[in-house]
Design a protein around this motif. Structure first.
Motif, PDB file in Angstrom:
ATOM      1  N   LEU A  16      40.798  48.164  44.724  1.00 45.99           N
ATOM      2  CA  LEU A  16      39.947  48.184  43.404  1.00 45.99           C
ATOM      3  C   LEU A  16      38.948  49.366  43.142  1.00 45.99           C
ATOM      4  N   ALA A  17      38.316  49.612  44.226  1.00 45.75           N
ATOM      5  CA  ALA A  17      37.184  50.706  44.278  1.00 45.75           C
ATOM      6  C   ALA A  17      37.766  51.908  43.705  1.00 45.75           C
ATOM      7  N   SER A  18      39.078  52.154  44.455  1.00 42.46           N
ATOM      8  CA  SER A  18      39.790  53.454  44.203  1.00 42.46           C
ATOM      9  C   SER A  18      40.460  53.615  42.735  1.00 42.46           C
ATOM     10  N   LEU A  19      40.659  52.204  42.184  1.00 44.55           N
ATOM     11  CA  LEU A  19      41.311  52.254  40.737  1.00 44.55           C
ATOM     12  C   LEU A  19      40.177  52.810  39.919  1.00 44.55           C
ATOM     13  N   VAL A  20      38.858  52.232  39.970  1.00 37.29           N
ATOM     14  CA  VAL A  20      37.742  52.563  39.212  1.00 37.29           C
ATOM     15  C   VAL A  20      37.755  54.070  39.026  1.00 37.29           C
ATOM     16  N   GLU A  21      37.861  54.808  40.343  1.00 38.99           N
ATOM     17  CA  GLU A  21      37.417  56.328  40.438  1.00 38.99           C
ATOM     18  C   GLU A  21      38.506  56.997  39.932  1.00 38.99           C
ATOM     19  N   VAL A  22      39.943  56.596  40.077  1.00 38.44           N
ATOM     20  CA  VAL A  22      41.048  57.333  39.851  1.00 38.44           C
ATOM     21  C   VAL A  22      41.082  57.354  38.258  1.00 38.44           C
ATOM     22  N   VAL A  23      40.707  56.015  37.401  1.00 40.57           N
ATOM     23  CA  VAL A  23      40.778  56.182  36.271  1.00 40.57           C
ATOM     24  C   VAL A  23      39.852  56.888  35.574  1.00 40.57           C
ATOM     25  N   GLU A  24      38.712  57.217  36.046  1.00 43.97           N
ATOM     26  CA  GLU A  24      37.760  58.366  35.399  1.00 43.97           C
ATOM     27  C   GLU A  24      38.215  59.680  35.734  1.00 43.97           C
ATOM     28  N   ALA A  25      38.821  59.753  36.703  1.00 43.58           N
ATOM     29  CA  ALA A  25      39.606  61.266  36.851  1.00 43.58           C
ATOM     30  C   ALA A  25      40.700  61.497  35.961  1.00 43.58           C
ATOM     31  N   PHE A  26      41.464  60.379  35.826  1.00 44.26           N
ATOM     32  CA  PHE A  26      42.835  60.500  34.980  1.00 44.26           C
ATOM     33  C   PHE A  26      42.104  60.933  33.719  1.00 44.26           C
ATOM     34  N   THR A  27      41.024  60.204  33.117  1.00 44.89           N
ATOM     35  CA  THR A  27      40.626  60.528  31.973  1.00 44.89           C
ATOM     36  C   THR A  27      40.509  62.063  31.655  1.00 44.89           C
ATOM     37  N   ILE A  28      39.730  62.962  32.559  1.00 47.36           N
ATOM     38  CA  ILE A  28      39.512  64.196  32.578  1.00 47.36           C
ATOM     39  C   ILE A  28      40.729  64.823  32.541  1.00 47.36           C
ATOM     40  N   TRP A  86      26.276  49.721  43.318  1.00 40.37           N
ATOM     41  CA  TRP A  86      27.388  49.180  42.216  1.00 40.37           C
ATOM     42  C   TRP A  86      27.311  47.799  41.587  1.00 40.37           C
ATOM     43  N   LEU A  87      26.667  46.942  42.641  1.00 38.89           N
ATOM     44  CA  LEU A  87      26.426  45.510  42.129  1.00 38.89           C
ATOM     45  C   LEU A  87      25.356  45.537  40.959  1.00 38.89           C
ATOM     46  N   ARG A  88      24.121  46.210  41.300  1.00 36.38           N
ATOM     47  CA  ARG A  88      23.080  46.225  40.622  1.00 36.38           C
ATOM     48  C   ARG A  88      23.456  46.674  39.195  1.00 36.38           C
ATOM     49  N   LYS A  89      24.140  47.631  39.095  1.00 36.66           N
ATOM     50  CA  LYS A  89      24.613  48.435  38.103  1.00 36.66           C
ATOM     51  C   LYS A  89      25.743  47.503  37.032  1.00 36.66           C
ATOM     52  N   VAL A 184      41.041  49.095  30.931  1.00 35.72           N
ATOM     53  CA  VAL A 184      40.861  48.559  32.409  1.00 35.72           C
ATOM     54  C   VAL A 184      39.452  47.955  32.162  1.00 35.72           C
ATOM     55  N   PRO A 185      39.419  46.718  32.753  1.00 29.10           N
ATOM     56  CA  PRO A 185      37.992  45.754  32.887  1.00 29.10           C
ATOM     57  C   PRO A 185      37.103  46.547  33.893  1.00 29.10           C
ATOM     58  N   GLU A 186      36.620  47.553  33.452  1.00 28.10           N
ATOM     59  CA  GLU A 186      35.892  48.536  34.634  1.00 28.10           C
ATOM     60  C   GLU A 186      34.742  47.700  35.202  1.00 28.10           C
ATOM     61  N   ASN A 187      33.574  47.311  34.194  1.00 28.14           N
ATOM     62  CA  ASN A 187      32.545  46.439  34.844  1.00 28.14           C
ATOM     63  C   ASN A 187      33.189  45.128  35.602  1.00 28.14           C
ATOM     64  N   THR A 188      34.081  44.660  35.452  1.00 26.16           N
ATOM     65  CA  THR A 188      34.546  43.438  36.082  1.00 26.16           C
ATOM     66  C   THR A 188      35.177  44.140  37.569  1.00 26.16           C
ATOM     67  N   LEU A 189      35.518  45.113  37.536  1.00 31.93           N
ATOM     68  CA  LEU A 189      36.112  45.682  38.817  1.00 31.93           C
ATOM     69  C   LEU A 189      34.954  46.203  39.536  1.00 31.93           C
ATOM     70  N   LYS A 190      33.949  46.826  38.967  1.00 34.22           N
ATOM     71  CA  LYS A 190      32.783  47.379  39.562  1.00 34.22           C
ATOM     72  C   LYS A 190      31.918  45.968  40.268  1.00 34.22           C
ATOM     73  N   ILE A 192      33.388  43.128  41.075  1.00 31.92           N
ATOM     74  CA  ILE A 192      34.043  42.801  42.147  1.00 31.92           C
ATOM     75  C   ILE A 192      33.914  43.673  43.519  1.00 31.92           C
ATOM     76  N   VAL A 193      34.010  44.820  43.448  1.00 32.61           N
ATOM     77  CA  VAL A 193      34.032  45.807  44.208  1.00 32.61           C
ATOM     78  C   VAL A 193      32.496  45.861  44.917  1.00 32.61           C
ATOM     79  N   GLY A 194      31.583  45.895  43.973  1.00 33.31           N
ATOM     80  CA  GLY A 194      30.072  45.790  44.578  1.00 33.31           C
ATOM     81  C   GLY A 194      29.844  44.564  45.288  1.00 33.31           C
ATOM     82  N   LEU A 195      30.414  43.433  45.056  1.00 36.56           N
ATOM     83  CA  LEU A 195      30.458  42.086  45.841  1.00 36.56           C
ATOM     84  C   LEU A 195      31.035  42.474  47.265  1.00 36.56           C
ATOM     85  N   MET A 196      32.258  43.062  47.193  1.00 34.04           N
ATOM     86  CA  MET A 196      33.144  43.148  48.474  1.00 34.04           C
ATOM     87  C   MET A 196      32.492  44.031  49.424  1.00 34.04           C
ATOM     88  N   LEU A 197      31.859  45.108  48.768  1.00 35.95           N
ATOM     89  CA  LEU A 197      31.401  46.408  49.602  1.00 35.95           C
ATOM     90  C   LEU A 197      30.112  45.670  50.331  1.00 35.95           C
TER      91      LEU A 197
END
Lengths: 251, 71
Positions: A16-28, A86-89, A184-190, A192-197
């Motif tokens: 999940l965490a990598s998904l968020v980062e890879v999507v941002e790189a993919f956009t560029i 991540w969780l705060r944001k 991609v539901p980016e904030n939902t992923l972030k 969940i990832v914030g909670l997990m990390l």
């Protein structure tokens, strides 16, 4: 010894965490590819991947030299800082105090910049550099995530698999869709990832301090639940604070 | 050089967004570690203090950010 909850949570967090980062790189990369051509896009991407591989090859073995207890304390500290950030944001976005990250806007901004540079004789170089920077910077975060969620328990291979799965998914979907992955539901992923990390960080810090968690690895679920309940309650409370005019779209 | 600076900035930015949150968390971790290693605090109690402390830090940071943005 690691068991199913630890392995599955490691793979899930890394994915999940990598998904968020890879999507941002993919956009560029997509912006570069569609505006300037796929040669600078792929050149920048491949070069960044080579640099990332070199970083992992050089730094990876050094982790094995660190005593496990110190490693867990260090990684636990970094995970807590990373996870809370991540969780705060994510909480502030969900409550409407920060705008959601907009992949379409990021794509439009990058495309506009590349078009402005089109007349520059170094246009291909600049475009390749944009792809290189995006992949390198997001890739550094992915490398940290893989190390952080995997190193403390010798689960780097599983964490790596999670990250690879995220990369593969984005590439496959991107090849079909050929546009920014804005759905991609980016904030939902972030969230969940914030909670997990954050949960991982607390769990491993505890282990690094010598704590024997009740239920062992299953206590990760309990820590996650406590964080989740608190975070969701906080979103609810904060939503009551914001004035209607100050609200931005929330997920 | 710009890329290296950006990479370092990205690395630091991964962990520190709200300076007060990062500082409070670091201090809490340090205090708990000292408490467990040197002051005889039971490790599980220390871990639970860490959990509770992080939750409080998160709540305070989010409230502060919300108040600031609300004006």
């Amino acid at each position: 010894m690691s068991n199913i909850p630890t392995i599955s949570s490691t793979i899930t967090a890394s994915f999940l965490a990598s998904l968020v980062e890879v999507v941002e790189a993919f956009t560029i990369i997509l912006a570069v590819g569609l505006t300037r051509g796929w040669r600078p896009a792929f050149a920048g991407t491949i070069l960044a991947l080579v640099v990332l591989a070199a970083i992992v090859i050089v730094l990876g073995p050094l982790l094995g030299l660190v005593p496990v207890e110190w490693l867990r304390l260090a990684i636990g500290t970094l995970l807590i800082l990373f996870g809370l950030r991540w969780l705060r944001k994510a909480i502030l976005r969900a409550a409407g105090f920060i705008p959601l990250h907009d992949e379409e806007a990021a794509f439009a901004s990058e495309t506009s910049l590349l078009k402005q540079q089109a007349a520059d004789r170094r246009a291909d170089y600049l475009a390749g550099l944009a792809a290189f920077k995006a992949v390198l910077l997001e890739g550094i975060e992915v490398v940290f995530i893989v190390i952080a969620v995997g190193a403390g328990r010798g689960l780097i291979v599983y964490a790596g698999l999670g990250a690879l799965a995220a990369c593969a998914l984005v590439v496959v979907v991107g090849l079909f869709v050929h546009r920014p992955l804005s759905r991609v539901p980016e904030n939902t992923l972030k969230f969940i990832v914030g909670l997990m990390l954050s949960s991982f960080g607390i769990f491993w810090m505890g282990e690094g301090l010598g704590a024997e968690w009740p239920g062992q690895d299953w206590s990760l679920v309990g820590i996650f639940a406590v964080f989740a309940i608190t975070a969701l309650a906080l979103v609810r409370v904060l939503r009551g604070y914001s004035a209607p005019s100050a609200r931005v779209a929330s997920s | 050089m710009t890329v290296i600076r950006a990479a370092i900035g990205e690395l630091v930015g991964m962990f520190i967004d709200d300076g007060a949150l990062a500082l409070a968390a670091a201090i809490l971790i340090g205090l708990v570690a000292v408490g467990v290693k040197s002051a005889g605090l039971p490790p599980l109690a220390g871990a639970l203090v860490l959990l509770a402390g992080c939750l409080l830090i998160l709540i305070e940071s989010a409230h502060r950010a919300a108040r600031k943005r609300r004006g």
